[in-house]
Write a protein that holds these residues in place. Structure first.
Motif, PDB file in Angstrom:
ATOM      1  N   SER A 100       2.397  -4.570  -0.921  1.00  4.12           N
ATOM      2  CA  SER A 100       1.907  -5.632  -1.801  1.00  4.12           C
ATOM      3  C   SER A 100       1.206  -5.015  -3.001  1.00  4.12           C
ATOM      4  CB  SER A 100       0.931  -6.531  -1.035  1.00  4.12           C
ATOM      5  OG  SER A 100       0.091  -7.248  -1.911  1.00  4.12           O
ATOM      6  N   ALA A 101       1.639  -5.391  -4.201  1.00  3.58           N
ATOM      7  CA  ALA A 101       1.020  -4.845  -5.415  1.00  3.58           C
ATOM      8  C   ALA A 101      -0.456  -5.211  -5.498  1.00  3.58           C
ATOM      9  CB  ALA A 101       1.767  -5.363  -6.647  1.00  3.58           C
ATOM     10  N   ALA A 102      -0.805  -6.395  -5.019  1.00  2.33           N
ATOM     11  CA  ALA A 102      -2.210  -6.827  -5.051  1.00  2.33           C
ATOM     12  C   ALA A 102      -3.083  -5.912  -4.196  1.00  2.33           C
ATOM     13  CB  ALA A 102      -2.323  -8.273  -4.577  1.00  2.33           C
ATOM     14  N   ASP A 103      -2.543  -5.465  -3.067  1.00  4.15           N
ATOM     15  CA  ASP A 103      -3.293  -4.553  -2.198  1.00  4.15           C
ATOM     16  C   ASP A 103      -3.295  -3.136  -2.757  1.00  4.15           C
ATOM     17  OD1 ASP A 103      -3.762  -6.622  -0.411  1.00  4.15           O
ATOM     18  OD2 ASP A 103      -2.012  -6.135   0.831  1.00  4.15           O
ATOM     19  N   VAL A 104      -2.174  -2.747  -3.372  1.00  2.00           N
ATOM     20  CA  VAL A 104      -2.006  -1.374  -3.837  1.00  2.00           C
ATOM     21  C   VAL A 104      -2.819  -1.078  -5.098  1.00  2.00           C
ATOM     22  CG1 VAL A 104      -0.294   0.199  -4.870  1.00  2.00           C
ATOM     23  CG2 VAL A 104       0.244  -1.023  -2.752  1.00  2.00           C
ATOM     24  N   ALA A 105      -2.892  -2.039  -6.014  1.00  2.00           N
ATOM     25  CA  ALA A 105      -3.487  -1.805  -7.333  1.00  2.00           C
ATOM     26  C   ALA A 105      -4.901  -1.217  -7.288  1.00  2.00           C
ATOM     27  CB  ALA A 105      -3.467  -3.088  -8.157  1.00  2.00           C
ATOM     28  N   LEU A 154       0.702   9.094  -9.917  1.00  2.00           N
ATOM     29  CA  LEU A 154       0.575   8.543  -8.576  1.00  2.00           C
ATOM     30  C   LEU A 154       1.780   7.648  -8.292  1.00  2.00           C
ATOM     31  CD1 LEU A 154      -2.647   7.528  -6.834  1.00  2.00           C
ATOM     32  CD2 LEU A 154      -0.586   6.203  -6.464  1.00  2.00           C
ATOM     33  N   ILE A 155       2.538   8.020  -7.266  1.00  2.00           N
ATOM     34  CA  ILE A 155       3.764   7.318  -6.897  1.00  2.00           C
ATOM     35  C   ILE A 155       3.515   6.620  -5.557  1.00  2.00           C
ATOM     36  CG2 ILE A 155       6.227   7.566  -6.419  1.00  2.00           C
ATOM     37  CD1 ILE A 155       5.414   8.270  -9.279  1.00  2.00           C
ATOM     38  N   ILE A 195       5.518  -2.969  -7.581  1.00  2.00           N
ATOM     39  CA  ILE A 195       4.712  -1.804  -7.201  1.00  2.00           C
ATOM     40  C   ILE A 195       4.632  -0.803  -8.347  1.00  2.00           C
ATOM     41  CG2 ILE A 195       4.568   0.184  -5.656  1.00  2.00           C
ATOM     42  CD1 ILE A 195       3.729  -2.452  -4.337  1.00  2.00           C
ATOM     43  N   ALA A 196       5.764  -0.545  -9.023  1.00  2.00           N
ATOM     44  CA  ALA A 196       5.759   0.416 -10.128  1.00  2.00           C
ATOM     45  C   ALA A 196       4.846  -0.053 -11.263  1.00  2.00           C
ATOM     46  CB  ALA A 196       7.174   0.639 -10.642  1.00  2.00           C
ATOM     47  N   SER A 197       4.691  -1.367 -11.391  1.00  2.00           N
ATOM     48  CA  SER A 197       3.867  -1.895 -12.482  1.00  2.00           C
ATOM     49  C   SER A 197       2.392  -1.542 -12.330  1.00  2.00           C
ATOM     50  CB  SER A 197       4.029  -3.417 -12.577  1.00  2.00           C
ATOM     51  OG  SER A 197       3.399  -4.068 -11.490  1.00  2.00           O
ATOM     52  N   VAL A 198       1.953  -1.238 -11.089  1.00  2.00           N
ATOM     53  CA  VAL A 198       0.536  -0.915 -10.869  1.00  2.00           C
ATOM     54  C   VAL A 198       0.322   0.573 -10.581  1.00  2.00           C
ATOM     55  CG1 VAL A 198       0.000  -3.252 -10.082  1.00  2.00           C
ATOM     56  CG2 VAL A 198       0.611  -1.499  -8.392  1.00  2.00           C
ATOM     57  N   ALA A 199       1.399   1.372 -10.677  1.00  2.00           N
ATOM     58  CA  ALA A 199       1.294   2.810 -10.421  1.00  2.00           C
ATOM     59  C   ALA A 199       2.129   3.542 -11.471  1.00  2.00           C
ATOM     60  CB  ALA A 199       1.795   3.130  -9.007  1.00  2.00           C
ATOM     61  N   SER A 220      16.364   1.043  -9.047  1.00  2.00           N
ATOM     62  CA  SER A 220      15.860   1.830 -10.203  1.00  2.00           C
ATOM     63  C   SER A 220      15.686   0.940 -11.411  1.00  2.00           C
ATOM     64  CB  SER A 220      16.788   3.012 -10.507  1.00  2.00           C
ATOM     65  OG  SER A 220      18.029   2.586 -11.019  1.00  2.00           O
ATOM     66  N   ASP A 221      16.600  -0.019 -11.597  1.00  2.00           N
ATOM     67  CA  ASP A 221      16.456  -0.963 -12.700  1.00  2.00           C
ATOM     68  C   ASP A 221      15.162  -1.754 -12.555  1.00  2.00           C
ATOM     69  OD1 ASP A 221      18.820  -0.156 -13.882  1.00  2.00           O
ATOM     70  OD2 ASP A 221      19.993  -1.886 -13.194  1.00  2.00           O
ATOM     71  N   GLY A 222      14.848  -2.149 -11.323  1.00  2.00           N
ATOM     72  CA  GLY A 222      13.604  -2.869 -11.072  1.00  2.00           C
ATOM     73  C   GLY A 222      12.393  -2.035 -11.434  1.00  2.00           C
ATOM     74  N   ALA A 223      12.362  -0.797 -10.964  1.00  2.00           N
ATOM     75  CA  ALA A 223      11.223   0.086 -11.246  1.00  2.00           C
ATOM     76  C   ALA A 223      11.095   0.348 -12.744  1.00  2.00           C
ATOM     77  CB  ALA A 223      11.386   1.405 -10.487  1.00  2.00           C
ATOM     78  N   HIS A 224      12.215   0.517 -13.409  1.00  2.00           N
ATOM     79  CA  HIS A 224      12.181   0.845 -14.835  1.00  2.00           C
ATOM     80  C   HIS A 224      11.837  -0.359 -15.711  1.00  2.00           C
ATOM     81  CE1 HIS A 224      14.881   4.547 -13.876  1.00  2.00           C
ATOM     82  NE2 HIS A 224      13.610   4.869 -13.882  1.00  2.00           N
ATOM     83  N   ARG A 225      11.895  -1.565 -15.123  1.00  2.00           N
ATOM     84  CA  ARG A 225      11.446  -2.760 -15.857  1.00  2.00           C
ATOM     85  C   ARG A 225       9.931  -2.898 -15.842  1.00  2.00           C
ATOM     86  NH1 ARG A 225      16.040  -5.364 -13.572  1.00  2.00           N
ATOM     87  NH2 ARG A 225      14.787  -6.140 -11.824  1.00  2.00           N
ATOM     88  N   ALA A 226       9.279  -2.138 -14.970  1.00  2.00           N
ATOM     89  CA  ALA A 226       7.820  -2.289 -14.804  1.00  2.00           C
ATOM     90  C   ALA A 226       7.067  -1.872 -16.060  1.00  2.00           C
ATOM     91  CB  ALA A 226       7.360  -1.463 -13.612  1.00  2.00           C
TER      92      ALA A 226
END
Length: 263
Positions: A189-194, A208-209, A223-227, A257-263
């Motif tokens: 969860s991005a909310a938990d990870v951020a 940090l990955i 997830i990539a958007s907060v890391a 990868s497209d998802g991560a690169h949209r972050a």
């Protein structure tokens, strides 16, 4: 500067997040695995994590455990994993390769010999999950001296007292394990990870990955958007286990990868 350092420098200059893909070397067999690994950069993978199969993978969930068993049954060894990296390097000299696994096969080969062979094969970094920072003299420091990054895992239970010890000899990037438990279990969860990412990044300049629990393009983006990027492993390995062709697995990897690169 290792290929890992160079890759992050390029991504930073481009304002992009990193997408890291994990595959088990030799799963389901050497030829299929090599074909998949060779196809990963074209599917948008920035860094390849190559799993070294081991008989007692204590940090891994069922998906990765079964992949390791299939690889071992097909005859995969540490030497064949190094051969695979060397074969990949014949056509790609820029994509970083991180070997991820356990210490026993490395210890059996001998640290000095392993580091020489790994460097010659084109390995750029190591993640060895069962060697804590207290054992840095065993492999971490010799690896760094040999020109390999040694990447450490931080987890939700790595508190502020423990964190400096985890970070002190880490290089390349820090791998944040987003959930407690084994690979392939809960959803990240991005909310938990951020907030955890912010806490760790306040203590280090390393990228940090985030890995564990990322199964969809949407989750990769979130997830990539907060890391500085994300790792997907079990979800990719599961596609191979279902009997998908290499082309089908690579299409799935491209969606991630497209998802991560949209972050």
């Amino acid at each position: 500067m290792t290929r890992i350092d160079a890759k992050f420098a390029t991504l930073t200059a481009e304002g992009k997040k990193a997408f890291v893909a994990y595959v088990m070397a030799g799963d389901p067999d050497y030829a299929t695995s090599l074909e998949l690994i060779k196809g990963l950069p074209g599917a948008g993978v920035d860094i390849i994590e190559m799993g070294l199969p081991f008989t007692d993978p204590m940090a891994d969930g069922e998906t990765i455990q079964l992949a390791g068993q299939r690889a071992l049954e097909a005859g995969q060894t540490l030497q064949k994993t190094l051969d695979m990296a060397a074969e990949f390097r014949k056509t790609d000299d820029t994509t970083p390769i991180v070997m991820m696994g356990y210490y026993n096969p490395i210890f059996n080969r001998g640290v000095d010999r392993f580091l020489v062979d790994a460097k010659a094969a084109g390995i750029d970094g190591l993640i060895v999950v069962d060697l804590p920072p207290e054992e840095d003299d065993e492999l971490c420091i010799p690896a760094q001296q040999a020109g390999l990054n040694f990447i450490r895992l931080a987890t939700p239970t790595t508190d502020d007292k423990r964190l400096p010890k985890v970070l002190q000899n880490t290089s390349g990037f820090v791998y944040y394990v987003s959930i407690t438990g084994i690979t392939g279990s809960a959803e990240a969860s991005a909310a938990d990870v951020a907030p955890e990412v912010a806490r760790i990044k306040s203590q280090t300049d390393l990228p940090l990955i985030v890995g564990f629990g990322i199964k969809t393009p949407e989750a990769a983006q979130s997830i990539a958007s907060v890391a500085d990027g994300c790792v997907v492993g079990s979800a990719i390995v599961a596609e191979l286990a279902k009997g998908c062709s290499v082309a089908e697995v690579l299409a799935f990897v491209r969606s991630l990868s497209d998802g991560a690169h949209r972050a």
